[in-house]
Write an enzyme that holds these catalytic residues in place. Structure first.
Site, mmCIF file in Angstrom:
data_model
loop_
_atom_site.group_PDB
_atom_site.id
_atom_site.type_symbol
_atom_site.label_atom_id
_atom_site.label_comp_id
_atom_site.label_asym_id
_atom_site.label_seq_id
_atom_site.Cartn_x
_atom_site.Cartn_y
_atom_site.Cartn_z
ATOM 1 N N PRO A 141 61.257 75.727 -45.043
ATOM 2 C CA PRO A 141 62.642 76.295 -45.011
ATOM 3 C C PRO A 141 63.466 76.218 -43.884
ATOM 4 O O PRO A 141 62.744 76.344 -42.538
ATOM 5 C CB PRO A 141 62.571 77.757 -45.399
ATOM 6 C CG PRO A 141 61.108 77.996 -45.934
ATOM 7 C CD PRO A 141 60.325 76.751 -45.360
ATOM 8 N N GLU A 142 64.450 75.744 -43.805
ATOM 9 C CA GLU A 142 65.216 75.371 -42.554
ATOM 10 C C GLU A 142 66.458 76.293 -42.381
ATOM 11 O O GLU A 142 66.227 77.265 -43.297
ATOM 12 C CB GLU A 142 65.777 73.883 -42.559
ATOM 13 C CG GLU A 142 64.600 72.848 -42.504
ATOM 14 C CD GLU A 142 65.168 71.577 -42.635
ATOM 15 O OE1 GLU A 142 66.282 71.073 -42.239
ATOM 16 O OE2 GLU A 142 64.608 70.658 -42.986
ATOM 17 N N LYS A 188 65.373 79.132 -37.508
ATOM 18 C CA LYS A 188 64.653 79.095 -38.568
ATOM 19 C C LYS A 188 63.749 80.639 -38.625
ATOM 20 O O LYS A 188 62.924 80.803 -39.357
ATOM 21 C CB LYS A 188 63.717 77.996 -38.882
ATOM 22 C CG LYS A 188 64.398 76.741 -38.880
ATOM 23 C CD LYS A 188 63.555 75.590 -39.264
ATOM 24 C CE LYS A 188 63.064 74.879 -38.254
ATOM 25 N NZ LYS A 188 62.314 73.701 -38.187
#
Length: 291
Positions: free
Chosen positions: A2-3, A61
């Site tokens: 995930p960014e 993040k």
């Protein structure tokens, strides 16, 4: 992994549903999920019991739940971590959640909601940390070294451009350097480089200030676009707090498009190896630098 957009989607879901709630039960089902909390699972559980979740935070993040003014529960999503919300009729040890085989931590809130941490690859986890003030902003100590991201209201574009001009290495490598600018991962680096017509192999120090500014603007724009579509999901490993996938993968212009025509000029998109990952670019719009 995930960014920024994916983590922000999760943060917003948590802010809506758990802020102001009290944690009434916690169960750690896998030791790796709390390995970053050096005092161990029993200590984390004891400190979370009866704690009030006063808010949420994110930098780049990195995601956290604030527990008053001095402490935070830092959540590392890793490669496949998920923070899922669900109704509960029993205790934290009996929570029915999606991907139940990969449930690592379950917490029960005072309104009966279950907050579950699911992590198939076990690279993520929870840890408690003190809050410190950095540049006027309160952040957990493990996040203190992380730079602001392009969607942060206090993001100083000119300062980041100056920092990039001093880096004698590939611009894509610097976009991924969370100490320079945070939140940008492999997907959105490729997308920003494509939008700005810059090849990721070009030296950051060799790019004009104007072009570096355009590149940072492109990163902000593409991540804002992705945020509006719930983020990018290539599989079921990334979902929001309700278990729903984002759909920005349908709008990607560079990442994953090897062999397909560039949406801007029609040239065939290419893929190259980069830092144990892949870079996708247009050879015509983003020509490689001369050797």
């Amino acid at each position: 992994m995930p960014e920024l957009p994916e983590v922000e989607v999760v943060r917003r879901g948590l802010a809506e549903h758990v802020a102001g709630k009290v944690i009434t039960a916690v169960r750690v089902l896998h030791p790796r999920a709390v390995r970053r909390h050096e005092a161990g699972p029993a200590d984390l559980t004891a400190q979370l019991l009866d704690a009030t979740i006063t808010g949420t935070g994110r930098r780049g993040k990195y995601l956290w739940l604030t527990l008053g003014e001095e402490r935070a529960l830092v959540v590392h999503l890793g490669m496949s971590g998920q923070m899922l919300l669900g109704p509960r009729t029993g205790g934290a040890e009996t929570a029915p959640v999606p991907n139940e085989n990969h449930l690592r931590i379950a917490a029960l809130l005072d309104d009966g909601t279950t907050l579950s941490f699911v992590d198939q690859r076990t690279f993520g986890g929870w840890m408690l940390a003190d809050l410190v003030t950095v540049d006027g902003t309160s952040v957990p100590t493990p996040v203190a070294h992380i730079a602001r991201d392009p969607l942060d209201p206090e993001f100083d574009r000119d300062t980041v451009v100056t920092a990039l001009r001093q880096k004698h290495s590939e611009i894509k490598r610097q976009l991924l350097n969370q100490a320079v600018v945070s939140g940008i991962g492999n997907i959105y680096a490729d997308e920003a480089l494509w939008r700005a017509k810059v090849n990721g192999a070009r030296l950051a120090s060799g790019l004009p200030r104007r072009k570096l500014g355009e590149l940072l603007d492109a990163a902000a724009e593409v991540m804002t676009d992705a945020l509006g579509q719930g983020g990018t999901s290539f599989d079921s490993l990334y979902v929001n707090v309700n278990g729903e996938s984002g759909y920005f993968d349908r709008s990607l212009d560079a990442y994953g498009r090897e062999g397909e025509p560039c949406r801007r000029c029609g040239a065939i998109m290419r893929r190259e190896k980069f830092m144990n990952r892949s870079s996708f670019y247009c050879p015509r719009c983003q020509p490689r630098p001369r050797a």
